[in-house]
Design an enzyme around this catalytic site. Structure first.
Site, PDB file in Angstrom:
ATOM      1  N   ASP A 167       0.834  -1.205   0.000  1.00 11.56           N
ATOM      2  CA  ASP A 167       0.000   0.000   0.000  1.00 11.56           C
ATOM      3  C   ASP A 167       0.871   1.259   0.000  1.00 11.56           C
ATOM      4  OD1 ASP A 167      -2.328   1.760   0.512  1.00 11.56           O
ATOM      5  OD2 ASP A 167      -3.329  -0.105   1.003  1.00 11.56           O
ATOM      6  N   HIS A 203      -4.205   6.388   2.444  1.00 13.77           N
ATOM      7  CA  HIS A 203      -4.791   5.138   1.950  1.00 13.77           C
ATOM      8  C   HIS A 203      -4.270   3.923   2.721  1.00 13.77           C
ATOM      9  CE1 HIS A 203      -5.391   1.881  -1.080  1.00 13.77           C
ATOM     10  NE2 HIS A 203      -6.425   2.607  -1.472  1.00 13.77           N
ATOM     11  N   SER A 243     -10.912  -0.752  -2.207  1.00  9.89           N
ATOM     12  CA  SER A 243      -9.725  -0.695  -1.354  1.00  9.89           C
ATOM     13  C   SER A 243     -10.097  -0.864   0.109  1.00  9.89           C
ATOM     14  CB  SER A 243      -9.037   0.669  -1.467  1.00  9.89           C
ATOM     15  OG  SER A 243      -8.338   0.770  -2.654  1.00  9.89           O
TER      16      SER A 243
END
Ligand SMILES: *[C@@H]1O[C@H](CO)[C@@H](O)[C@H](O)[C@H]1NC(C)=O
Ligand SMILES: *[C@@H]1O[C@H](CO)[C@@H](O)[C@H](O)[C@H]1NC(C)=O
Ligand SMILES: *[C@@H]1O[C@H](CO)[C@@H](O)[C@H](O)[C@H]1NC(C)=O
Ligand SMILES: *[C@@H]1O[C@H](CO)[C@@H](O)[C@H](O)[C@H]1NC(C)=O
Ligand SMILES: *[C@@H]1O[C@H](CO)[C@@H](O)[C@H](O)[C@H]1NC(C)=O
Ligand SMILES: *[C@@H]1O[C@H](CO)[C@@H](O)[C@H](O)[C@H]1NC(C)=O
Ligand SMILES: *[C@@H]1O[C@H](CO)[C@@H](O)[C@H](O)[C@H]1NC(C)=O
Ligand SMILES: *[C@@H]1O[C@H](CO)[C@@H](O)[C@H](O)[C@H]1NC(C)=O
Ligand SMILES: *[C@@H]1O[C@H](CO)[C@@H](O)[C@H](O)[C@H]1NC(C)=O
Length: 605
Positions: free
Chosen positions: A147, A220, A561
């Site tokens: 990630d 994220h 996600s």
């Protein structure tokens, strides 16, 4: 992305016009047989390069990665001719370009809703905690994530009371900018970063836009990691008390290892690139480090053969070593054949809603209520003049196709001042439309959901605002057209639980069937992915836009996600309960155990 209206919550990469003669290729040989030393492996890779290059020096300078642990291959700068020559060699399985991928964004409530934790609001909780207790909250399991990195100081990654790191762990805590070994301990047990592939394409990393370390600049990776394994944090809320409650990962005691492979691209808000050759290096290390589950919230290309798809290759080697791999299905729905990460050995995760909504309806002058949802709790006057953006434009700034979309510099302050502005949906992010309304002196924005169907993607606007269902924009327009001086207000948002319609598939979630292999059904499973609260990077803003200077420890975002790490956590709990189950068994459990215990992880039809 084939579907323009949703372009802004899947972080999009605009490929730079790099494409010189030499490009980065990955040369893949399969697996190491364990007979060679690391040195011999690198020498072998190097000798392949020498065989197609003019000189040893050139060969040396062109080698980027030599994959030595489990995956046998290398990445290098090659011309198309050199790549073709390598492909002809017997030992070579495949030779393919290293592409940049994107990560696809567009949790208190989601775990309550799937019945893993104590919850409120209408669910049957007789099974609650049962799975978690049986799995000891995942304390023996190790989940790796590929990630954007991690914000290690988040309370969600606290080590408090955790037992020593499992002896099987072989990973490291790689130091770098604003990151050193003190940031890893018993929760975050490993962290590495990969950017040789990125720098080969984009040039030297811009340290203002990135940390040259495992630290997360985007938010994220912090979000996905805390969704897998965040500790229970009471009173976690995003921006002003919203979605408040206890934030928790699905496996609150699981160990986390972050492999940072995605980087911001200079000049691109909400953008990022994850290079194939960086990702393959991360898979190779994660497998060798000893993770038991991998969570990969990165979108693939949907018609790439498996031998040219690093997520398929990396997860193949992982699954062979009994590591379960969950990947996001993609955010290109609702259109057929948009699902990605479709290799049969991957758990391909779609996104669905949870039973929490942030209701903030529009109340029109005639007392008509139009359903809406939003995040920040702004208050507006009881009655405000209402205008359609298309009626408030500076002449000559729009065309028929862009009228009403609140593009930069289109709204006339004279008309908009102090009014609520209805902006139609268009390709741009609703936050940016709100900024245009604010620039022109508007009081608030009514945005229109970018996707048809159920499920509003809430926005963290920088001015008062709400988002209405796409089918309701005509209702508001009609009211404006048929009223002499249209008025409205937006009712301040309230968090409401127990929404009866949940769960439904999030409209952005990618659909099957698979283009390259119509006999396999994908996605495999669905998990919460609409408006999910989890930890965030304090170096980012809630919207990840440079125009937004707010800082938040928790944030609400949407995407497959966000659903992927929910399934990774469930897989880690199952591994903890059934250490003897293979990854294939865990993958197929969705049809029995998982779906009955976790009622909202529905297999989509
Ligand atoms: C709740 O679940 C239990 C066991 O799964 C079941 O026996 C019970 O009837 C359910 N209660 C309600 C109100 O649905
Ligand atoms: C690691 O960084 C922290 C600051 O973030 C610093 O206080 C600490 O001394 C550093 N530790 C090492 C071993 O460099
Ligand atoms: C959470 O917030 C409420 C209300 O502000 C407060 O009463 C409570 O003590 C807080 N709980 C924790 C654990 O901080
Ligand atoms: C937190 O959520 C509860 C409902 O779960 C609500 O009653 C309460 O007012 C909220 N607190 C804040 C500070 O928003
Ligand atoms: C724009 O729309 C108007 C009326 O709807 C039409 O008369 C005009 O020809 C259109 N202009 C273009 C450039 O399509
Ligand atoms: C539009 O304005 C916002 C800030 O108001 C800015 O961040 C963005 O770059 C602008 N876009 C264009 C295309 O000028
Ligand atoms: C959404 O609905 C509108 C009106 O029904 C239709 O014109 C449009 O094509 C639809 N868009 C998508 C992406 O399905
Ligand atoms: C639009 O769709 C929403 C949700 O699907 C529904 O609640 C609402 O009634 C619809 N509005 C109209 C005008 O059909
Ligand atoms: C309202 O008026 C605008 C022009 O100002 C027109 O484009 C739109 O179609 C009208 N909408 C309805 C629902 O009548």
């Amino acid at each position: 992305m084939k579907n323009p209206p949703i372009i802004f919550f899947a972080f999009i990469l605009h490929l730079s016009a790099s494409c010189a003669q030499r490009q980065v290729y990955i040369v893949y040989f399969g697996e190491h047989n364990g007979e060679k030393t690391l040195r011999e492996i690198e020498d072998t890779h190097y000798s392949y390069l020498v065989s197609v290059k003019d000189s040893k020096e050139e060969a040396k300078a062109s080698l980027i990665y030599s994959y030595k642990n489990i995956i046998n291959g290398f990445s290098a700068l090659l011309t198309p001719d050199e790549a073709a020559k390598l492909l002809e060699m017997d030992e070579v399985v495949s030779v393919f370009h290293s592409h940049p991928r994107k990560y696809s964004v567009q949790t208190t409530r989601s775990w309550d809703f799937v019945n893993l934790l104590d919850g409120i609001g209408g669910m049957n909780h007789s099974n609650q905690e049962e799975l978690l207790i049986k799995a000891s909250y995942g304390k023996e399991a190790i989940v790796g994530l590929l990630d954007t990195g991690i914000w290690p100081q988040s309370q969600s990654f606290s080590d408090e009371g955790m037992e020593p790191i499992p002896k099987s762990w072989k990973g490291i805590c790689q130091h770098g900018v604003a990151f050193n070994s003190s940031h890893c301990y018993r929760k975050l047990i490993g962290a590495r970063y990969y950017l040789k592939g990125y720098e080969a394409i984009y040039g030297p990393l811009n340290n203002l836009e990135n940390y040259r370390s495992p630290r997360d600049k985007s938010g994220h990776g912090t979000h996905t990691a805390s969704t897998v394994g965040g500790r229970r944090v009471a009173n976690a809320s995003a921006l002003g008390g919203f979605a408040n409650g206890t934030a928790s990962g699905g496996a609150p005691l699981v160990r986390i290892a972050m492999y940072k492979v995605c980087w911001q691209v200079p000049g691109q808000d909400q953008g990022g690139a994850c290079l194939d050759d960086d990702m393959l290096a991360a898979f190779d290390d994660a497998i060798a480090d000893g993770v038991q589950v991998l969570s990969v919230s990165i979108v693939s290309f949907n018609s790439t053969p498996y031998t040219e798809d690093v997520i398929a290759i990396g997860s193949w080697h992982a699954v062979k070593r009994n590591i379960a791999v969950a990947c996001s299905a993609g955010n290109s729905g609702p259109l057929s054949s948009t699902v990605t990460n479709v290799a049969p050995w991957i758990i391909t995760v779609a996104a669905s809603s949870i039973d929490r909504v942030f209701t903030s309806p529009v109340l029109l002058g005639n007392d008509m209520k139009v359903e809406g949802q939003t995040m920040p709790p702004y208050k507006l006057k009881k009655l405000n003049p209402l205008v359609y953006a298309g009626d408030a434009e500076i002449p000559g700034t729009t065309t028929n196709a862009t009228t009403g979309r609140c593009r930069n510099g289109t709204l006339s302050s004279k008309v908009v001042e102090g009014k609520i502005v209805l902006c139609l949906r268009g390709k741009r992010n609703d936050i940016l439309k709100g900024l245009e309304v604010r620039r022109a002196g508007g009081a608030a924005i009514i945005a229109v959901n970018p996707i048809n169907g159920s499920g509003i993607l809430v926005n963290t606007h920088l001015l008062p605002g709400t988002t209405i269902f796409s089918n309701d924009s005509a209702t508001v327009l009609n009211n404006i057209n048929n009223t002499k001086s249209p008025m409205a207000t937006i009712i301040p948002a309230k968090t409401a639980l127990g929404s009866k319609s949940a769960p439904f598939m999030a409209p952005f979630s990618s659909w099957g069937p698979i283009g390259i292999e119509p006999n396999i059904l994908k996605p495999d499973i669905s998990a919460p992915g609409l408006n999910i609260l989890a930890a965030w990077s304090e170096a980012s803003s809630p919207t990840s836009l440079s125009a937004d200077h707010r800082v938040t420890k928790y944030n609400i975002v949407s995407g497959t996600s966000m659903s992927c790490p929910h399934v990774a956590a469930a897989a880690a709990l199952l591994k903890a309960i059934h250490p003897d189950w293979s990854s294939a068994a865990i993958r197929s459990t969705k049809h029995q155990g998982l779906t009955s215990r976790i009622p909202t992880m529905l297999a989509p039809n």
